[in-house]
Design a protein around this motif. Structure first.
Motif, mmCIF file in Angstrom:
data_model
loop_
_atom_site.group_PDB
_atom_site.id
_atom_site.type_symbol
_atom_site.label_atom_id
_atom_site.label_comp_id
_atom_site.label_asym_id
_atom_site.label_seq_id
_atom_site.Cartn_x
_atom_site.Cartn_y
_atom_site.Cartn_z
ATOM 1 N N ALA A 64 48.946 55.208 38.935
ATOM 2 C CA ALA A 64 47.894 55.381 40.083
ATOM 3 C C ALA A 64 47.729 54.101 40.520
ATOM 4 N N SER A 65 47.546 52.885 39.710
ATOM 5 C CA SER A 65 47.378 51.788 40.257
ATOM 6 C C SER A 65 48.619 51.018 40.963
ATOM 7 N N THR A 68 48.800 52.745 44.470
ATOM 8 C CA THR A 68 47.806 52.270 45.331
ATOM 9 C C THR A 68 48.141 50.841 45.776
ATOM 10 N N ILE A 72 49.001 49.624 49.608
ATOM 11 C CA ILE A 72 48.260 48.411 50.175
ATOM 12 C C ILE A 72 49.208 47.162 50.436
ATOM 13 N N VAL A 124 45.580 46.948 40.601
ATOM 14 C CA VAL A 124 45.851 47.220 42.071
ATOM 15 C C VAL A 124 46.263 46.016 42.771
#
Lengths: 250, 254
Positions: A64-65, A68, A72, A124
């Motif tokens: 997930a990190s 993301t 970004i 992240v």
């Protein structure tokens, strides 16, 4: 056997030899207790319900990190690269800033970054840093990769600057962007794992730290293996996309 | 200076090299191409023939002298989308289909895409069946034909051909020349062809200008008036061979 097949077979053979060597060293205890036999480590971690659940939960958090951060980092990297393309005055400065930012060891940058986003946000951010630089370079160089003949054609066709950017520079950058994505994908996974070392609540990086401190060597081994496999997988997934989409643009 | 056609009046082009050295690519070139004429610029490599073409297309500026196309600066013609160019490297966009590539000049000129015109042109260059193919799926000759269709699509006042068949093998090249002659007979656009192939120049053009190198300058002009039409068979006439021989000897001597 075709050269391509030969390469694949040799690659698999090489990996098998390495695993076999690791297995022998582990079985015979040649490197002490800190070197488990790979098969033993994998079966004992995956065979245990608790540690298996822990591994998959951590993997989910890391993915997930990484995802993301990849999004970004890619958006920011491409935006900055595009900005440098539109405003050539900024180009040299942006190049240098990005290179310096990329060369500073993460460990040196970490305190500043933790102060900025807190320990939870680190994975992240480091994933974004890991992928953002690759995408910035890919964008900056890709937008300039217009073939001279195409540029001539657009000039003699009386096209506007905007038309040249949209219809020529952007499509010409696609192969480079896809190449950047293969680096950014694995970079994001490694960045996320590294970022989790700085106090994330969950993830493969956290599991690495805790299993190291508790001398759970087998778990540590499997976590490291998982991180490497996921990073490889990210690379090959992006490479597959590159192959599918890139053919049309080069 | 005439208001129609292409006129070069004592045009000179020098390029600056490092350490204040300059290289004179073209010196004292005076040349007129009448409206509706097909002119070939013939010369050895390095004689500046492509430079002349690039200047007419507004891609290079003459260092000295006057250059006008239909009484205008080349850039004005370009801005009006009234110029067609087919490059040696076909310069088709690989991410667009044949149809989209040929339609691109309309989009760059912000005009509605005339699908009928594109269809007719693709028919004319023999690519009607390949309208949805991508350039990489075509042979070299087909790509060049698509490139020529693209250069003609807006009915340009001036057509510039920079060795469009230079990269093709001899057989395909002859076929392409036959087709180009047929296409030109229908469109009758003012055309300048740059080539180092004597037969190609003599076969296609109404007038051949032979250039010499170092510095690039005009060496000879030959008006061609064959009785035969520019179709298959012309290359086998004595008259054709005679002209080709003479121009070839001239090229060898320069």
């Amino acid at each position: 056997m075709s050269p391509r097949k030969k390469k694949i077979v040799l690659g698999i053979l090489g990996a098998l030899i390495l695993i076999l060597a690791a297995e022998i060293i582990g079985r015979l205890g040649l490197a002490g207790k800190a070197w488990p036999a790979p098969t033993d480590a994998i079966s004992s971690v995956l065979g245990n319900k608790l540690s298996r659940a822990l591994l998959f939960r951590s993997l989910g958090a890391t993915l997930a990190s990484a995802g993301t951060g990849l999004v970004i980092g890619s958006v920011v990297g491409m935006a900055v690269g595009f900005l440098g393309f539109l405003l050539p005055v900024l180009r040299a400065g942006l190049d240098q800033t990005a290179s310096i930012l990329n060369t500073i060891p993460l460990v040196a940058l970490a305190p500043l970054l933790i102060a900025l986003v807190g320990p939870q946000g680190m994975s992240v951010l480091t994933a974004a840093l890991g992928s953002g630089f690759a995408m910035f370079v890919a964008t900056a160089s890709g937008l300039l990769a217009v073939s001279p003949a195409h540029a001539d054609f657009f000039k003699v066709s009386g096209s506007s600057r905007l038309q040249q950017v949209i219809r020529l520079s952007l499509p010409s950058a696609v192969p480079s962007l896809l190449g950047g994505l293969t680096l950014a994908g694995s970079g994001a996974v490694l960045g996320a794992v590294l970022g989790e070392w700085f106090g994330a609540p969950m993830g493969l990086g956290v599991l690495m730290i805790s299993s190291m401190q508790n001398f759970q060597v087998k778990l540590l081994f499997v976590v490291a293996l998982t991180a490497a496999l996921v990073s490889l997988l990210a690379f090959y997934a992006m490479a597959a996309i590159q192959k599918m989409v890139g053919r049309r643009f080069s | 200076m005439s208001a129609s056609g292409i006129s070069l009046d004592r045009v000179e082009k020098t390029f600056s090299l490092e350490k204040n050295n300059t290289f004179t690519a073209l010196k004292d070139v005076t040349l007129n191409v009448a409206q509706g004429e097909f002119l070939a610029l013939l010369g050895p490599s390095g004689c500046g023939k492509s430079t002349i073409l690039r200047m007419v297309a507004g891609l290079e500026q003459p260092t000295a002298g006057e250059l006008a196309v239909n009484g205008l600066e080349p850039q004005e013609l370009v801005n009006g989308h009234r110029l067609g160019v087919a490059f040696q490297d076909h310069a088709l966009l690989p991410w667009l289909t044949v149809f989209q590539n040929v339609a691109l000049p309309y989009q760059l000129a912000k005009r509605p895409v005339d699908e009928t015109r594109i269809g007719e042109l693709l028919e004319l260059v023999g690519l009607a069946r390949f309208r949805d193919a991508f350039p990489r799926q075509l042979s070299g000759g087909m790509r060049q034909r698509a490139s020529i269709a693209r250069s003609l699509v807006l009915k340009p006042e001036v057509l510039l051909l920079d060795e469009p068949f230079g990269a093709l093998d001899a057989v395909t090249r002859r076929k392409m020349n036959l087709e180009l002659a047929r296409i030109w007979a229908e469109e009758r656009t003012t055309t300048v062809l740059v080539t180092h192939d004597v037969e190609e120049a003599v076969f296609l053009a109404q007038r051949v200008v032979v250039l010499a190198a170092n510095p690039g300058r005009i060496r000879h002009e030959e008006v061609l008036s064959f009785d035969t039409a520019r179709t298959e068979g012309l290359e086998r006439t004595d008259e054709f061979h005679h002209v080709v021989d003479r121009l070839t000897r001239m090229l060898d001597a320069s």
